[in-house]
Each structure stands twice: as structure tokens, then as C-alpha cells.
Motif scaffolding. Structure first.
Motif, mmCIF file in Angstrom:
data_model
loop_
_atom_site.group_PDB
_atom_site.id
_atom_site.type_symbol
_atom_site.label_atom_id
_atom_site.label_comp_id
_atom_site.label_asym_id
_atom_site.label_seq_id
_atom_site.Cartn_x
_atom_site.Cartn_y
_atom_site.Cartn_z
ATOM 1 N N MET A 184 63.026 11.982 27.442
ATOM 2 C CA MET A 184 64.013 11.970 28.495
ATOM 3 C C MET A 184 65.402 12.013 27.867
ATOM 4 O O MET A 184 65.610 11.511 26.770
ATOM 5 N N TRP A 185 66.330 12.629 28.554
ATOM 6 C CA TRP A 185 67.706 12.719 28.085
ATOM 7 C C TRP A 185 68.653 12.674 29.273
ATOM 8 O O TRP A 185 68.249 12.911 30.406
ATOM 9 N N LYS A 186 69.912 12.369 28.972
ATOM 10 C CA LYS A 186 70.968 12.373 29.988
ATOM 11 C C LYS A 186 72.232 12.971 29.399
ATOM 12 O O LYS A 186 72.487 12.845 28.208
ATOM 13 N N ILE A 187 73.008 13.592 30.263
ATOM 14 C CA ILE A 187 74.344 14.078 29.910
ATOM 15 C C ILE A 187 75.318 13.359 30.829
ATOM 16 O O ILE A 187 75.163 13.393 32.059
ATOM 17 N N PHE A 188 76.296 12.697 30.231
ATOM 18 C CA PHE A 188 77.333 11.981 30.975
ATOM 19 C C PHE A 188 78.625 12.772 30.843
ATOM 20 O O PHE A 188 79.090 13.032 29.734
ATOM 21 N N ILE A 189 79.207 13.157 31.971
ATOM 22 C CA ILE A 189 80.458 13.922 31.967
ATOM 23 C C ILE A 189 81.515 13.118 32.705
ATOM 24 O O ILE A 189 81.316 12.730 33.849
ATOM 25 N N ASP A 190 82.632 12.868 32.012
ATOM 26 C CA ASP A 190 83.782 12.164 32.593
ATOM 27 C C ASP A 190 84.930 13.155 32.723
ATOM 28 O O ASP A 190 85.360 13.745 31.734
ATOM 29 N N TYR A 191 85.429 13.325 33.939
ATOM 30 C CA TYR A 191 86.522 14.251 34.209
ATOM 31 C C TYR A 191 87.868 13.517 34.167
ATOM 32 O O TYR A 191 87.913 12.296 34.331
ATOM 33 N N PRO A 192 88.956 14.256 33.963
ATOM 34 C CA PRO A 192 90.285 13.630 33.882
ATOM 35 C C PRO A 192 90.691 12.849 35.135
ATOM 36 O O PRO A 192 91.466 11.907 35.050
ATOM 37 N N ASP A 193 90.158 13.207 36.303
ATOM 38 C CA ASP A 193 90.511 12.499 37.539
ATOM 39 C C ASP A 193 89.660 11.243 37.752
ATOM 40 O O ASP A 193 89.620 10.693 38.840
ATOM 41 N N LYS A 194 88.944 10.806 36.695
ATOM 42 C CA LYS A 194 88.122 9.591 36.685
ATOM 43 C C LYS A 194 86.777 9.750 37.397
ATOM 44 O O LYS A 194 86.042 8.790 37.535
ATOM 45 N N SER A 195 86.457 10.953 37.870
ATOM 46 C CA SER A 195 85.134 11.159 38.459
ATOM 47 C C SER A 195 84.108 11.337 37.341
ATOM 48 O O SER A 195 84.450 11.667 36.207
ATOM 49 N N ARG A 196 82.835 11.091 37.672
ATOM 50 C CA ARG A 196 81.772 11.152 36.674
ATOM 51 C C ARG A 196 80.592 11.941 37.230
ATOM 52 O O ARG A 196 80.354 11.957 38.434
ATOM 53 N N LEU A 197 79.850 12.537 36.301
ATOM 54 C CA LEU A 197 78.642 13.265 36.645
ATOM 55 C C LEU A 197 77.587 12.914 35.613
ATOM 56 O O LEU A 197 77.882 12.855 34.418
ATOM 57 N N THR A 198 76.363 12.657 36.060
ATOM 58 C CA THR A 198 75.257 12.382 35.163
ATOM 59 C C THR A 198 74.137 13.358 35.468
ATOM 60 O O THR A 198 73.705 13.483 36.610
ATOM 61 N N LEU A 199 73.683 14.067 34.434
ATOM 62 C CA LEU A 199 72.568 14.998 34.555
ATOM 63 C C LEU A 199 71.400 14.413 33.770
ATOM 64 O O LEU A 199 71.587 13.947 32.644
ATOM 65 N N THR A 200 70.209 14.431 34.336
ATOM 66 C CA THR A 200 69.042 13.825 33.705
ATOM 67 C C THR A 200 67.923 14.849 33.602
ATOM 68 O O THR A 200 67.685 15.617 34.528
ATOM 69 N N GLY A 201 67.237 14.834 32.461
ATOM 70 C CA GLY A 201 66.097 15.729 32.261
ATOM 71 C C GLY A 201 64.900 14.969 31.742
ATOM 72 O O GLY A 201 65.035 13.942 31.084
ATOM 73 N N LYS A 202 63.731 15.495 32.032
ATOM 74 C CA LYS A 202 62.504 14.829 31.615
ATOM 75 C C LYS A 202 61.877 15.484 30.394
ATOM 76 O O LYS A 202 60.828 15.055 29.940
ATOM 77 N N HIS A 203 62.525 16.525 29.841
ATOM 78 C CA HIS A 203 62.036 17.142 28.615
ATOM 79 C C HIS A 203 62.150 16.150 27.463
ATOM 80 O O HIS A 203 62.930 15.205 27.525
ATOM 81 N N LYS A 204 61.403 16.385 26.413
ATOM 82 C CA LYS A 204 61.526 15.553 25.215
ATOM 83 C C LYS A 204 62.946 15.680 24.643
ATOM 84 O O LYS A 204 63.563 14.697 24.282
ATOM 85 N N ASP A 205 63.436 16.903 24.549
ATOM 86 C CA ASP A 205 64.806 17.187 24.125
ATOM 87 C C ASP A 205 65.307 18.329 24.992
ATOM 88 O O ASP A 205 64.511 19.122 25.500
#
Length: 70
Positions: free
Chosen positions: A1-22
Motif C-alpha cells: 500500500m502507498w499514499k501520496i500527500f499533496i499540500d497546495y499553497p492555499d493550505k488545501s490538501r489531497l491524499t491519493l491511496t493505492g493498494k499496489h505493492k509499489d
């Protein structure tokens, strides 16, 4: 499992999650182009955290490209 955390300049956030090994290179490039190629902070984290250090999404893409060339 993996996640991508994205923080934007306006303080908003996005999290993307995957179930692949990598994360596959194709998917990493897609997410970078669609969500993170603006001025923002994008961090890739593979789980479990104790076994894998967090890395920048762009650095992870570069690593996957190098591994694909070998």
C-alpha cells in the motif's frame, strides 16, 4: 500500500491511496501531471512506514524511470 500527500499553497490538501505493492511509473506520472505539477509539496509514502522512508513524488518518478532502464 502507498499514499501520496499533496499540500497546495492555499493550505488545501489531497491524499491519493493505492493498494499496489509499489506505485507503477505510469500512475505516478499521471498523478504528478494532474495534481502536483504546480507549486506544491507532493510526498510519496510506501507502507509500512517503519520499512520505507517518505520521498518527494518527483524523486520517486525519477527512481522508477532509472529502475525501468536497467
Amino acid at each position: 500500500m502507498w499514499k501520496i500527500f499533496i499540500d497546495y499553497p492555499d493550505k488545501s490538501r489531497l491524499t491519493l491511496t493505492g493498494k499496489h505493492k509499489d506505485i507503477p511509473l505510469r500512475l505516478a506520472e499521471k498523478y504528478y501531471n494532474e495534481y502536483a505539477n504546480t507549486i506544491c509539496k507532493a510526498v510519496y509514502q510506501r507502507y509500512p512506514k517503519k520499512d520505507y522512508a517518505a520521498a518527494g513524488l518527483f524523486e520517486k518518478i525519477e527512481q522508477l524511470r532509472r529502475e525501468g532502464e536497467e
